[in-house]
Design a protein around this motif. Sequence first.
Motif, PDB file in Angstrom:
ATOM      1  N   LYS C 152       0.697  -1.254   0.216  1.00  0.00           N
ATOM      2  CA  LYS C 152      -0.076   0.059   0.084  1.00  0.00           C
ATOM      3  C   LYS C 152       0.927   1.191   0.110  1.00  0.00           C
ATOM      4  N   HIS C 156       1.300   3.718  -3.372  1.00  0.00           N
ATOM      5  CA  HIS C 156       0.860   5.173  -3.182  1.00  0.00           C
ATOM      6  C   HIS C 156       1.450   6.118  -4.485  1.00  0.00           C
ATOM      7  N   VAL C 235       3.053   8.817   4.442  1.00  0.00           N
ATOM      8  CA  VAL C 235       2.293   7.636   3.902  1.00  0.00           C
ATOM      9  C   VAL C 235       2.463   6.565   5.065  1.00  0.00           C
TER      10      VAL C 235
END
Lengths: 100, 317, 393
Positions: C152, C156, C235
């Motif tokens: 993930k 991004h 993130v």
Amino acid sequence: MSLKKWNELVPGGIILEAGNSVKNFTGMFRKGEKPEFNETTCINCFFCWVFCPDNAIIVENEKIKGINYDYCKGCGICVNECPVKNEQKPLVMVKEINEL
Amino acid sequence: MMTLKELASREVLLSAGHTLCPGCSIPAILKLVLRATQYSLVISNTTGCLQKGTTHFPRSSWKLNWIHTAVGNAPATMSGITAVYRSLKKQGKLPVQKELKFLVIGGDRATYDSGFQSLSGALSRREDFVYLCYDNQMCADTGGQSSSATPIGASTTTTPAGEVLPGKLLSRKNICAVIAAHNVPYVAQSAPWIWKDLYRKAEKAFEVSGPAYLNVLSPCPNKWKIHTSKTIELAKLAADTCVWPIYEIKDGTDVTVNYKPRKKLPVTQWLKSQARFNHLLAQENKWIVDKIQEEVDKEWDLLLSLENKNQKKMRDN
Amino acid sequence: MRVMKVMDGNSAAAEAVKQVNPDVVVVHPITPATPIVEKIAAFVANGQMDTEIVDVESGYSAVSGCIGASAAGGRVFTASAAQGLVSMHEILYITASLRLPIVAGLVNRALAAPENIHTDHSDAMAERSCGWMQFFCENPQEAYDNLIQAYKVAEHMEVRTPAMVGMDAFLTSHSRENLYIEDAGEVDEFVGKFKPAFSLLDSENPVTVGSYASMDYYFEHKVNQLQGMEKARKVIKEVGREFGDRFGRYYGYFEAYKMDNANYAVVLMGSAAGTAKETVDQLRNQGEKVGLLKLRVFRPFPYQDLKETLSDLDAVAVLDRSFNPGTPGGPLCNEIKAALYEVPQKPLVFPYIYGLGGRDIKVNDFVEIFREIKEKSGKDEFIPGIKCIGLRE
């Protein structure tokens, strides 16, 4: 042509504009000689076209039309490979004086 | 039957404006190979002359999808691309619903040497791609050093002809024999001068299912020290002296020799034509010239005998 | 449905990959990471995954295949260790420079020579400048959780940086523990679908990937590349929080174990944290104000957060499990020192090297470390030199 700043680049350095090398006018590689084309004795065998490293042989309506001097590097392959034995060869190398 | 006129009407896939040397024979080779399939190509290119000359940032000559990563891994990179192609095709998720063909391009250094492991692996996996080797018989991009494609007797920057040593003392690797031993469907050797043959072979290579290999002589005006206009002419001389025979091998063993010179010229003609071999004309180096002739004759005779065996087999069946 | 299982780290990693479901897995064996790809191959053979497996001839070709796969728009995985990882060295740089979000499972093992197949962080440390994000796991649960999160984070759009998720050789990779395996649908929803920035299979929009850049552009390319790693800082935290909201286990840059009101702490990465926690518990029971900082993310290095957490301590022992000749501390120690540089009353930093080639570290060793840093930090003008734990001298 102004150079791009670091934050103006495509991430990964990917070149998105396919074939944009046409903006490089490699004719400036020539060193005092260039091929000259004479249509009258050309037999349209297309050997010059296939062997030219720089896509500098202009073709129109299935006929050789001339040389694109923007890209021609003056290598002379076209002249060397032209099979016409006629005295008036369709392709000959001539001296070129570069204007500054 | 393809004609040059018809070929000239097709889309340009390698644009002008690249910085390859004047007289370089690689673009002519690509002009034929890239257009030898109706399908869109995806290209994995090794580090070398072609990569540097065609993708000097921010300019690219490639009008096709093209990737370069390193000198020794273009076939492995391609294995990843073809795996995703298969995977996304199965899932119905290809970005464009079109069949694609895959081409790996490398110079002789990347093919015979640095990337040989990667090439052998990809061939063993029966990856569906065409491998094109443009063979200028040395590491041209880095300045003209010896590679295992460099023939015996050649003077290169790492095997220079000097007072004591007469250039490279080892023979070149017979890459086509090694590739054929991988039992790939199609292996062929060609050169830009015999454009019809090169085009036909490229067409065939794209058509076969599984890997295909094209070994194409690519005279280098810069490092072979020849006039820029002579590259194509010299490629023909290589065939007429049988230094660079034109042949194909199907399924590992069926050999066809596609060009037999009307008069087989002695290798000295070949050696005289390039400055990299001029030192061999001295009397004390005659033994090397004899060795070169011996090797050329041996390979030529072998190819002819394999062809005869193949033809006999076909006649008997 | 979430289930509790008993698994070793390699199996946990393979489970995570099964649930993330990459398009391609590129496989090459290297002890002790091999079981990850073997399990994935078994999943595929039994129809539990429909991934394309590419069986390549070397680690170098494995990551090269990953580049091709990712550049062709596919989600991809590979696993490696030690010699395999460092043989990929030049390609690791290229992967990061091309901004391809590849995730690799890394089983941290010692580097030859001599050959050794046991826990050591030298392989990851050798690659700390290649531009990949680096995660370190303590146990199989973290191996599973971090692999899922790595996808993930890496994919991004503002990050697009490859990630290696490391677990200790044999101590985690082959040691079985309890862990939660989450519901496959939940994991799929959490990670989402891979949206490539470009694809080599898109014949209508051809791109040139991996060009040559001269002196006029190289510098700009590299600074541009830094942005991915910098955006990852934010993130990683966001994804760690989202993971916690969904699955109940929260992640940040590090785990601060009993660090509140601690005067002395040990900083390290990997499975030795388990032993360190045991020691901290024992010493706390004796009234000692000690704690453990277990770093999870080594790249991007969380300077700011570490500075805030460590600056009030009296002394910190930084334990590096890697071999780094010619420097006064291991990479972790030197970076901790850099993080604390601006702090006016900074803690004294004690560099330790431990556990090379799988050499065990015990509770007694940690007890001795805490004792030493407490005693020596009390002395004026003491400058700690590098010390080896568990070495026969």
